[in-house]
Design a protein around this motif. Structure first.
Motif, PDB file in Angstrom:
ATOM      1  N   SER A  10       0.819  -1.212   0.000  1.00 20.70           N
ATOM      2  CA  SER A  10       0.000   0.000   0.000  1.00 20.70           C
ATOM      3  C   SER A  10       0.852   1.260   0.000  1.00 20.70           C
ATOM      4  O   SER A  10       1.978   1.269   0.505  1.00 20.70           O
ATOM      5  CB  SER A  10      -0.905   0.014   1.226  1.00 20.70           C
ATOM      6  OG  SER A  10      -1.776  -1.086   1.191  1.00 20.70           O
ATOM      7  N   ARG A  11       0.256   2.318  -0.558  1.00 18.94           N
ATOM      8  CA  ARG A  11       0.886   3.641  -0.618  1.00 18.94           C
ATOM      9  C   ARG A  11      -0.117   4.674  -0.116  1.00 18.94           C
ATOM     10  O   ARG A  11      -1.328   4.432  -0.141  1.00 18.94           O
ATOM     11  CB  ARG A  11       1.277   3.962  -2.059  1.00 18.94           C
ATOM     12  CG  ARG A  11       2.183   2.909  -2.686  1.00 18.94           C
ATOM     13  CD  ARG A  11       2.765   3.374  -4.008  1.00 18.94           C
ATOM     14  NE  ARG A  11       1.822   3.400  -5.100  1.00 18.94           N
ATOM     15  CZ  ARG A  11       1.894   2.608  -6.174  1.00 18.94           C
ATOM     16  NH1 ARG A  11       2.846   1.712  -6.284  1.00 18.94           N
ATOM     17  NH2 ARG A  11       1.004   2.724  -7.143  1.00 18.94           N
ATOM     18  N   PRO A  12       0.354   5.865   0.319  1.00 23.60           N
ATOM     19  CA  PRO A  12      -0.559   6.887   0.838  1.00 23.60           C
ATOM     20  C   PRO A  12      -1.694   7.256  -0.128  1.00 23.60           C
ATOM     21  O   PRO A  12      -2.817   7.499   0.302  1.00 23.60           O
ATOM     22  CB  PRO A  12       0.359   8.082   1.105  1.00 23.60           C
ATOM     23  CG  PRO A  12       1.696   7.469   1.372  1.00 23.60           C
ATOM     24  CD  PRO A  12       1.764   6.257   0.480  1.00 23.60           C
ATOM     25  N   GLU A  13      -1.425   7.274  -1.422  1.00 23.46           N
ATOM     26  CA  GLU A  13      -2.486   7.641  -2.374  1.00 23.46           C
ATOM     27  C   GLU A  13      -3.610   6.604  -2.410  1.00 23.46           C
ATOM     28  O   GLU A  13      -4.733   6.920  -2.834  1.00 23.46           O
ATOM     29  CB  GLU A  13      -1.926   7.903  -3.785  1.00 23.46           C
ATOM     30  CG  GLU A  13      -1.164   6.761  -4.398  1.00 23.46           C
ATOM     31  CD  GLU A  13       0.354   6.799  -4.159  1.00 23.46           C
ATOM     32  OE1 GLU A  13       1.077   6.230  -4.986  1.00 23.46           O
ATOM     33  OE2 GLU A  13       0.792   7.386  -3.146  1.00 23.46           O
ATOM     34  N   ASP A  14      -3.352   5.387  -1.952  1.00 23.91           N
ATOM     35  CA  ASP A  14      -4.404   4.372  -1.875  1.00 23.91           C
ATOM     36  C   ASP A  14      -5.474   4.787  -0.861  1.00 23.91           C
ATOM     37  O   ASP A  14      -6.665   4.558  -1.072  1.00 23.91           O
ATOM     38  CB  ASP A  14      -3.823   3.009  -1.476  1.00 23.91           C
ATOM     39  CG  ASP A  14      -2.850   2.464  -2.517  1.00 23.91           C
ATOM     40  OD1 ASP A  14      -2.891   2.921  -3.676  1.00 23.91           O
ATOM     41  OD2 ASP A  14      -2.051   1.575  -2.157  1.00 23.91           O
ATOM     42  N   THR A  16      -6.292   7.889  -0.074  1.00 26.38           N
ATOM     43  CA  THR A  16      -7.042   8.987  -0.697  1.00 26.38           C
ATOM     44  C   THR A  16      -8.081   8.450  -1.682  1.00 26.38           C
ATOM     45  O   THR A  16      -9.217   8.927  -1.720  1.00 26.38           O
ATOM     46  CB  THR A  16      -6.064   9.928  -1.433  1.00 26.38           C
ATOM     47  OG1 THR A  16      -5.027  10.284  -0.532  1.00 26.38           O
ATOM     48  CG2 THR A  16      -6.760  11.172  -1.923  1.00 26.38           C
ATOM     49  N   TYR A  17      -7.684   7.459  -2.477  1.00 27.70           N
ATOM     50  CA  TYR A  17      -8.592   6.913  -3.491  1.00 27.70           C
ATOM     51  C   TYR A  17      -9.698   6.066  -2.858  1.00 27.70           C
ATOM     52  O   TYR A  17     -10.871   6.181  -3.216  1.00 27.70           O
ATOM     53  CB  TYR A  17      -7.804   6.075  -4.516  1.00 27.70           C
ATOM     54  CG  TYR A  17      -8.695   5.530  -5.606  1.00 27.70           C
ATOM     55  CD1 TYR A  17      -9.031   6.316  -6.708  1.00 27.70           C
ATOM     56  CD2 TYR A  17      -9.227   4.248  -5.522  1.00 27.70           C
ATOM     57  CE1 TYR A  17      -9.874   5.832  -7.702  1.00 27.70           C
ATOM     58  CE2 TYR A  17     -10.076   3.758  -6.509  1.00 27.70           C
ATOM     59  CZ  TYR A  17     -10.387   4.555  -7.603  1.00 27.70           C
ATOM     60  OH  TYR A  17     -11.224   4.079  -8.576  1.00 27.70           O
ATOM     61  N   GLU A  39     -10.934   7.800   6.159  1.00 24.12           N
ATOM     62  CA  GLU A  39      -9.547   8.240   5.960  1.00 24.12           C
ATOM     63  C   GLU A  39      -8.680   7.870   7.147  1.00 24.12           C
ATOM     64  O   GLU A  39      -7.579   7.357   6.983  1.00 24.12           O
ATOM     65  CB  GLU A  39      -9.449   9.768   5.777  1.00 24.12           C
ATOM     66  CG  GLU A  39      -9.727  10.255   4.397  1.00 24.12           C
ATOM     67  CD  GLU A  39     -11.207  10.572   4.188  1.00 24.12           C
ATOM     68  OE1 GLU A  39     -11.532  11.024   3.104  1.00 24.12           O
ATOM     69  OE2 GLU A  39     -12.039  10.344   5.091  1.00 24.12           O
ATOM     70  N   GLU A  43      -5.568   5.403   7.076  1.00 21.96           N
ATOM     71  CA  GLU A  43      -4.258   5.971   7.414  1.00 21.96           C
ATOM     72  C   GLU A  43      -3.626   5.203   8.571  1.00 21.96           C
ATOM     73  O   GLU A  43      -2.433   4.896   8.544  1.00 21.96           O
ATOM     74  CB  GLU A  43      -4.380   7.452   7.782  1.00 21.96           C
ATOM     75  CG  GLU A  43      -4.491   8.358   6.586  1.00 21.96           C
ATOM     76  CD  GLU A  43      -4.804   9.803   6.972  1.00 21.96           C
ATOM     77  OE1 GLU A  43      -4.636  10.175   8.159  1.00 21.96           O
ATOM     78  OE2 GLU A  43      -5.225  10.553   6.072  1.00 21.96           O
ATOM     79  N   ASN A  61      -5.580   1.544  -9.093  1.00 17.87           N
ATOM     80  CA  ASN A  61      -6.311   2.195  -8.006  1.00 17.87           C
ATOM     81  C   ASN A  61      -6.727   1.144  -6.982  1.00 17.87           C
ATOM     82  O   ASN A  61      -7.164   0.054  -7.354  1.00 17.87           O
ATOM     83  CB  ASN A  61      -7.563   2.902  -8.547  1.00 17.87           C
ATOM     84  CG  ASN A  61      -7.210   4.095  -9.404  1.00 17.87           C
ATOM     85  OD1 ASN A  61      -6.280   4.842  -9.092  1.00 17.87           O
ATOM     86  ND2 ASN A  61      -7.922   4.273 -10.498  1.00 17.87           N
TER      87      ASN A  61
END
Length: 157
Positions: A10-14, A16-17, A39, A43, A61
């Motif tokens: 996983s990455r931080p933009e995951d 957000t999406y 969120e 997080e 995504n």
């Protein structure tokens, strides 16, 4: 379409999406458990998990995120999953991949456990399919003290 569900770290933009796209039952569960928002739950999962995995579609995504967080006991990890309805596009592939990841989590944690909202039938079926056992009913720590099932799986020796 939907053939290409893959898993990756996983990455931080995951977060957000995925956050605005969570399944209503997953959102209801995390709020009942006391998390303030999708969120925040995602997080925390990304930050606290020893391993955090995203299930991604062809566009890379995140359609789900899951992982395992360490506990105060070195043998015990808390497993979790939050997903969108898009996970259904290739249920078989998702189930096979999640089984492999559970085995990977077990390499570090002989016992995987957590609690699940009794109303979240999709999670209950997924956990049962993965070989988790439901131990007892507990009250959720969040608003309403709703009934959750405590569940666990012990690594095959």
């Amino acid at each position: 379409m939907g053939a290409g569900l893959e898993t990756r770290h996983s990455r931080p933009e995951d977060v957000t999406y995925l956050a605005p796209r969570l399944r209503p039952d997953d959102l209801r569960e995390l709020l009942a458990a006391g998390s303030p928002s999708a969120e925040q739950a995602l997080e925390d999962g990304l930050k606290l998990s020893r391993q955090c995995v995203s299930v991604v579609n062809e566009e890379d995504n995140a359609v789900a995120m899951f992982g395992v967080c360490p506990s105060n006991e070195p043998e015990l990890g808390y497993i979790w999953l939050l997903g969108s309805d898009e996970i259904k596009t290739n249920k078989t592939r998702f189930l096979r991949r999640s089984k492999l990841w559970v085995e990977t989590f077990h390499e570090e944690f002989p016992v995987l456990a957590n609690a699940v909202d009794q109303r979240n039938t999709v999670h209950l079926l997924w956990l049962r399919w993965l070989g988790f056992k439901f131990l007892r009913t507990i009250n959720s720590p969040g608003p309403g003290n709703l009934p959750f099932y405590e569940f666990a799986r012990i690594r095959n020796v």
